[in-house]
Design an enzyme around this catalytic site. Structure first.
Site, PDB file in Angstrom:
ATOM      1  N   LYS A 162      45.627 -88.315 -56.328  1.00 31.04           N
ATOM      2  CA  LYS A 162      47.029 -87.899 -56.342  1.00 31.04           C
ATOM      3  C   LYS A 162      47.276 -87.078 -55.081  1.00 31.04           C
ATOM      4  CE  LYS A 162      47.563 -87.623 -61.389  1.00 31.04           C
ATOM      5  NZ  LYS A 162      47.628 -86.703 -62.549  1.00 31.04           N
ATOM      6  N   GLU A 185      57.046 -91.697 -67.963  1.00 32.91           N
ATOM      7  CA  GLU A 185      56.476 -92.722 -67.087  1.00 32.91           C
ATOM      8  C   GLU A 185      56.886 -94.135 -67.486  1.00 32.91           C
ATOM      9  OE1 GLU A 185      52.304 -91.987 -66.702  1.00 32.91           O
ATOM     10  OE2 GLU A 185      52.623 -90.000 -65.849  1.00 32.91           O
TER      11      GLU A 185
END
Length: 430
Positions: free
Chosen positions: A337, A205
């Site tokens: 999400k 990330e």
């Protein structure tokens, strides 16, 4: 005008070099919507299922040609000719077509790709930005970014047990200034790590993955970086954690490999409370394991009025699990999400349920991302006030930040940065 005339699925690569699904939806008036589907590394056991081919001779079994075939075949056959603005009906048809509780037959990756591409095509047809099409005229809140600057757990090859250490520029006057503040801390941290002999390669990330042994060590580095960059921890920039505790919850204990220590449920809740007491931590995601309901209740009672406690694996963007959590006092926030649940309609329903219960919502990426920036628009559309989309490195992460910069500029004087108000429900920010 908005009738669907074609749906085209294809296999592309995500930020980890694994296959994922991309979908184009073409409308009668020529408008096209495109969406690419992300994929997680630390996935909740209760998430909707992404369909993988399982052919070990191709991408080691991770291919998505079956999902692509579902898009181009069954799903197009069912949706062809429908109006793209009928989002709810379209999503319901795909859910019914799949026929399983977790979208495992057609694949959540196939269904989500179509769902998001339909919304984007409709927005294009109406000549509207996606955030305005989905959120209406009230969509104008720019979210506080949760910037993941030190990676651990399954996101990095290092001994740190917690998965993410994040900064939140809550004291910034605008999103663009928040981004600048975060970038300055990121580069300051990089120099500090480098000067002390640590590796400054980045994880999935975009955060650094140094060989640190504990959460305390990582937090100390971040606190120093905030101060060296000229900011006040807790006032200008707050801290957030994602332990991803399900990943190290074994046989009723939280096993810290890096610290060579195990904590029972009581000790885990108290440890998180201790960290909140020592550092300006305003948010903890998945501090307890996904099915450790007693642990979740304990930690919520212990620090729920002092800290945002975000359920990710706990809720998996699912209204049934969220409803149960609300009734039983688990957490006070939900991570959103889109690929955990698989349609735009269900995603928005989870956000609405959270709001009605007084829970906050945090829009989130996955560790396996693409250049698709849809979640940036959805964060503004839902006025959720918080977004988690990685560090200040890797184009798959900065794509979302750059889209938010564009939205802020487009909104002009109407733009409102959430700032500290994103966490106003918690007394430590009063």
């Amino acid at each position: 005008m908005t009738a669907i005339v074609d749906i085209i699925g294809r296999e592309i690569l995500d930020s980890r070099g694994n296959p994922t699904v991309e979908v184009d939806v073409v409308l009668e008036d020529g408008a096209v919507g495109r969406a690419a589907v992300p994929s997680g590394a630390s996935t909740g056991a209760h998430e909707a299922v992404e369909l993988r081919d399982g052919d070990k001779e191709r991408y080691f079994g991770k291919g998505v040609l079956k999902a692509v075939e579902a898009v181009n075949g069954e799903i197009f056959d069912a949706l062809g000719g429908m109006d793209a603005e009928q989002q709810v009906q379209i999503d319901e048809i795909m859910i019914g077509l799949d026929g399983t509780p977790n979208k495992s037959r057609l694949g959540a990756n196939a269904i989500l790709g179509v769902s998001l591409a339909v919304a984007k095509a409709a927005a294009e047809s109406f000549d509207m930005p996606l955030y305005r099409y989905v959120g209406g005229t009230s969509a104008r809140t720019l979210p506080v970014p949760m910037m993941n600057i030190i990676n651990g757990g399954v996101h990095a090859d290092n001994p740190i047990d917690f998965q993410e250490f994040m900064i939140m520029p809550i004291g910034a006057p605008s999103f663009s200034e928040a981004l600048r503040m975060g970038a300055e801390v990121f580069h300051t941290l990089k120099k500090s790590l480098h000067d002390e002999g640590h590796n400054t390669n980045v994880g999935d990330e975009g955060g650094f993955a140094p060989n640190l042994k504990s959460a305390d060590e990582a937090l100390t580095y971040i606190m120093r970086a905030i101060e060296k960059a000229g900011y006040k921890p807790g006032e200008d920039i707050a801290l957030a954690l994602d332990p991803a505790s399900s990943e190290f919850f074994k046989n009723g204990s939280y096993v810290y490999e890096g610290e060579k220590k195990a904590r029972n449920i009581d000790a885990q809740a108290k440890y998180l409370a201790e960290l909140v007491g020592r550092y300006p931590i305003v948010s903890i995601e998945d501090g307890m394991a996904e099915d450790d309901f007693e642990g979740w209740k304990q930690v919520t009672e212990l620090i729920g009025d002092k800290c945002q406690l975000v359920g990710d694996d706990l809720f998996v963007t699912n209204v049934e699990r969220l409803s149960d959590g609300i009734k039983n006092g688990r957490a006070n926030s939900i991570l959103i999400k889109v690929n955990q649940i698989g349609t735009l309609t269900e995603t928005l329903a989870a956000i609405e349920m959270a709001y009605k219960a007084g829970y906050t919502a945090v829009m989130s990426h996955r560790s396996g991302e693409t250049e698709d920036s849809t979640i940036a628009d959805l964060a503004v559309a839902s006025n959720c006030g918080q977004i988690k989309t990685g560090s200040l490195a890797r184009a798959d992460r900065t794509a979302k930040y750059n889209q938010l910069l564009r939205i802020e500029q487009e909104l002009g004087g109407q733009a409102k940065f959430a700032g500290r108000a994103a966490l106003k429900a918690f007394r430590y920010l009063d």
